[in-house]
Design an enzyme around this catalytic site. Structure first.
Site, PDB file in Angstrom:
ATOM      1  N   ARG A  12      -4.171  -4.091   9.077  1.00 22.13           N
ATOM      2  CA  ARG A  12      -3.238  -4.914   9.843  1.00 22.13           C
ATOM      3  C   ARG A  12      -4.011  -5.646  10.932  1.00 22.13           C
ATOM      4  NH1 ARG A  12      -0.221  -4.910   6.395  1.00 22.13           N
ATOM      5  NH2 ARG A  12       1.921  -4.171   6.301  1.00 22.13           N
TER       6      ARG A  12
ATOM      7  N   HIS B 184      -3.913 -12.871   4.478  1.00 17.41           N
ATOM      8  CA  HIS B 184      -3.134 -11.648   4.224  1.00 17.41           C
ATOM      9  C   HIS B 184      -2.777 -11.580   2.731  1.00 17.41           C
ATOM     10  CE1 HIS B 184      -0.330  -8.465   6.151  1.00 17.41           C
ATOM     11  NE2 HIS B 184      -0.537  -8.163   4.876  1.00 17.41           N
TER      12      HIS B 184
HETATM   13  N1  LIG Z   1      -3.661  -6.736   3.615  1.00 13.70           N
HETATM   14  C1  LIG Z   1      -2.802  -6.386   2.686  1.00 13.70           C
HETATM   15  O1  LIG Z   1      -2.486  -7.178   1.802  1.00 13.70           O
HETATM   16  C2  LIG Z   1      -2.212  -5.025   2.688  1.00 13.70           C
HETATM   17  C3  LIG Z   1      -2.391  -4.180   3.754  1.00 13.70           C
HETATM   18  N2  LIG Z   1      -1.910  -2.893   3.705  1.00 13.70           N
HETATM   19  C4  LIG Z   1      -2.153  -2.008   4.843  1.00 13.70           C
HETATM   20  O2  LIG Z   1      -2.859  -0.858   4.402  1.00 13.70           O
HETATM   21  C5  LIG Z   1      -2.358   0.262   5.120  1.00 13.70           C
HETATM   22  C6  LIG Z   1      -2.738   1.561   4.430  1.00 13.70           C
HETATM   23  O3  LIG Z   1      -1.993   1.742   3.250  1.00 13.70           O
HETATM   24  P1  LIG Z   1      -2.015   3.158   2.466  1.00 13.70           P
HETATM   25  O4  LIG Z   1      -3.392   3.574   2.153  1.00 13.70           O
HETATM   26  O5  LIG Z   1      -1.060   3.026   1.359  1.00 13.70           O
HETATM   27  O6  LIG Z   1      -1.433   4.118   3.618  1.00 13.70           O
HETATM   28  P2  LIG Z   1      -1.447   5.708   3.655  1.00 13.70           P
HETATM   29  O7  LIG Z   1      -0.341   6.099   4.558  1.00 13.70           O
HETATM   30  O8  LIG Z   1      -1.525   6.281   2.294  1.00 13.70           O
HETATM   31  O9  LIG Z   1      -2.837   6.038   4.374  1.00 13.70           O
HETATM   32  C7  LIG Z   1      -3.073   5.796   5.722  1.00 13.70           C
HETATM   33  C8  LIG Z   1      -4.381   6.457   6.108  1.00 13.70           C
HETATM   34  O10 LIG Z   1      -4.657   6.151   7.498  1.00 13.70           O
HETATM   35  C9  LIG Z   1      -4.893   7.381   8.193  1.00 13.70           C
HETATM   36  N3  LIG Z   1      -4.460   7.301   9.584  1.00 13.70           N
HETATM   37  C10 LIG Z   1      -3.245   6.973  10.081  1.00 13.70           C
HETATM   38  N4  LIG Z   1      -3.235   7.048  11.420  1.00 13.70           N
HETATM   39  C11 LIG Z   1      -4.480   7.450  11.779  1.00 13.70           C
HETATM   40  C12 LIG Z   1      -5.088   7.741  13.027  1.00 13.70           C
HETATM   41  N5  LIG Z   1      -4.426   7.635  14.191  1.00 13.70           N
HETATM   42  N6  LIG Z   1      -6.381   8.140  13.028  1.00 13.70           N
HETATM   43  C13 LIG Z   1      -7.063   8.264  11.865  1.00 13.70           C
HETATM   44  N7  LIG Z   1      -6.534   8.005  10.641  1.00 13.70           N
HETATM   45  C14 LIG Z   1      -5.264   7.608  10.617  1.00 13.70           C
HETATM   46  C15 LIG Z   1      -4.073   8.420   7.445  1.00 13.70           C
HETATM   47  O11 LIG Z   1      -4.542   9.716   7.760  1.00 13.70           O
HETATM   48  P3  LIG Z   1      -3.930  11.026   7.030  1.00 13.70           P
HETATM   49  O12 LIG Z   1      -4.498  10.964   5.617  1.00 13.70           O
HETATM   50  O13 LIG Z   1      -4.464  12.158   7.797  1.00 13.70           O
HETATM   51  O14 LIG Z   1      -2.444  10.871   7.047  1.00 13.70           O
HETATM   52  C16 LIG Z   1      -4.330   7.981   5.993  1.00 13.70           C
HETATM   53  O15 LIG Z   1      -5.574   8.473   5.561  1.00 13.70           O
HETATM   54  C17 LIG Z   1      -0.861  -0.030   5.217  1.00 13.70           C
HETATM   55  O16 LIG Z   1      -0.255   0.703   6.256  1.00 13.70           O
HETATM   56  C18 LIG Z   1      -0.849  -1.516   5.475  1.00 13.70           C
HETATM   57  O17 LIG Z   1      -0.881  -1.768   6.862  1.00 13.70           O
HETATM   58  C19 LIG Z   1      -1.247  -2.419   2.612  1.00 13.70           C
HETATM   59  C20 LIG Z   1      -1.043  -3.223   1.534  1.00 13.70           C
HETATM   60  C21 LIG Z   1      -1.470  -4.604   1.500  1.00 13.70           C
HETATM   61  O1  LIG Z   2       2.044  -3.941   1.568  1.00 10.62           O
HETATM   62  C1  LIG Z   2       1.749  -4.342   2.702  1.00 10.62           C
HETATM   63  O2  LIG Z   2       1.828  -3.616   3.705  1.00 10.62           O
HETATM   64  C2  LIG Z   2       1.292  -5.714   2.866  1.00 10.62           C
HETATM   65  O3  LIG Z   2       0.712  -6.041   3.860  1.00 10.62           O
HETATM   66  C3  LIG Z   2       1.573  -6.663   1.763  1.00 10.62           C
HETATM   67  O4  LIG Z   2       1.030  -7.914   1.979  1.00 10.62           O
END
Ligand SMILES: NC(=O)C1=CN([C@@H]2O[C@H](COP(=O)(O)OP(=O)(O)OC[C@H]3O[C@@H](n4cnc5c(N)ncnc54)[C@H](OP(=O)(O)O)[C@@H]3O)[C@@H](O)[C@H]2O)C=CC1
Ligand SMILES: O=C(O)C(=O)CO
Length: 313
Positions: free
Chosen positions: A228, A276
């Site tokens: 993000r 994005h």
């Molecule tokens: N640019 C784009 O097109 C897209 C962007 N995204 C972004 O990708 C992000 C991640 O997606 P996804 O992998 O599915 O999410 P998940 O919830 O599966 O994973 C999030 C990870 O971040 C870690 N995390 C969260 N908070 C903290 C913290 N304070 N300190 C350290 N680690 C932390 C979590 O730790 P733990 O494992 O311990 O819970 C977990 O490993 C989404 O939230 C979104 O913002 C998603 C899709 C598309």
């Molecule tokens: O899946 C998400 O969170 C995205 O950012 C899609 O663009």
């Protein structure tokens, strides 16, 4: 439980295709209609208007059309109902492609070659094997783990940082505040796949970038952010690129989106910008899963991929 009606409130995505696919199975009301409608059971949302959902007395669950849910928590009038996020092979595949593409491009000097070509410069920099480079993934969740597997198979050394400890075969894992500096000190290419929460906002700042390892075959540290925009400080990235703290960056997300035309990131020679677009939500893949979840919920089964409200993701 009776078949519930859906309120569709998506901005920044085109609602038509979502509407068409959802309406094939259920009654759908398209925002701005539907406010205060007692017959609405589900809200399917992306960046919905603040307080839109607080007037729905019989709302059963909120479905995000993306993996991230920061757009939902931005609503001060968020009702206390379950929130379902996207976890889908299709989205994960897109993100894995993006991460592999950007890591390989930096590793294989893509930016240098693109700058050399118009000048007809025939120069080959020293190329090191992938195994000499450590890619550190911040956020070892659904997307981070999938990217880590592919990077491992390409031969990179891979580190991962998460909130709670998650061992992963072949990956050096770190967790929590105590693990952050050791993780950064062992990382050459930083890939950010964190959710935006109060704890992670602004985490990718100058101080953090200073901790990255720079003595490596790439000739500097690299940042790739597809999590993000508000995880990062755009101005700190420009500063880090200009003083050599960072060699290059690939950015898919920005503090303000669309990235303002006045942003120096657009024309920075060391930055690769995408709008994005790393992993776009495809309704053809995601709507069937949403509808299946609604059907199952009405049969008394549990919803899957629920958001932890306390953690904020
Ligand atoms: N640019 C784009 O097109 C897209 C962007 N995204 C972004 O990708 C992000 C991640 O997606 P996804 O992998 O599915 O999410 P998940 O919830 O599966 O994973 C999030 C990870 O971040 C870690 N995390 C969260 N908070 C903290 C913290 N304070 N300190 C350290 N680690 C932390 C979590 O730790 P733990 O494992 O311990 O819970 C977990 O490993 C989404 O939230 C979104 O913002 C998603 C899709 C598309
Ligand atoms: O899946 C998400 O969170 C995205 O950012 C899609 O663009």
């Amino acid at each position: 439980m009776e078949k519930g009606k859906i309120l569709l409130a998506v901005t920044a995505f085109h609602p038509q295709r979502w509407h068409q696919l959802l309406a094939a199975e259920r009654e759908v009301v398209l925002e701005p209609a539907g406010a205060n409608d007692p017959t609405i059971a589900y809200a399917v949302v992306w960046k919905h208007k603040p307080n839109l959902l607080s007037g729905l007395p019989n709302l059963r669950a909120i479905f995000s059309v993306g993996a991230g849910v920061d757009h939902i928590f931005a609503d001060p009038g968020l009702p206390d109902v379950p929130i379902v996020r996207v976890v889908a092979d299709n989205l994960t595949q897109y993100m894995t492609e993006y991460v592999a593409w950007r890591v390989l491009d930096h590793h294989r000097h893509g930016m240098l070659y693109r700058a050399q070509q118009p000048k007809k410069t025939w120069h080959e920099p020293l190329q090191r094997p992938a195994g000499d480079i450590s890619v550190g993934i911040m956020g070892l969740g659904h997307l981070g783990r999938a990217a880590a597997s592919v990077l491992l198979s390409l031969g990179f050394a891979v580190n991962g940082w998460s909130r709670t400890e998650h061992p992963m075969k072949g990956v050096s894992t770190y967790s929590g505040e105590a693990g952050l500096i050791p993780f950064l000190n062992a990382t050459d290419i930083l890939v950010v796949l964190l959710p935006l929460t109060p704890q992670t906002r602004g985490i990718v700042n100058y101080g953090l970038l200073k901790e990255l390892r720079r003595r490596n075959g790439l000739g500097g540290a690299v940042l790739i952010n597809a999590g993000r925009g508000r995880l990062q400080k755009d101005a700190d990235i420009v500063r880090a690129l200009d003083d050599g703290t960072l060699k290059e960056a690939s950015l898919d997300v920005f503090e303000v989106e669309p990235l303002p035309k006045t942003s120096p990131l657009w024309s920075h020679p060391k930055v690769f910008v995408t709008p994005h677009a790393a992993a776009t939500s495809d309704p053809a893949h995601l709507v069937p899963a949403m509808l299946r979840q609604m059907d199952a919920f009405e049969r008394g089964e549990k919803l899957e991929n629920l958001v932890d409200r306390e953690a904020g993701y």
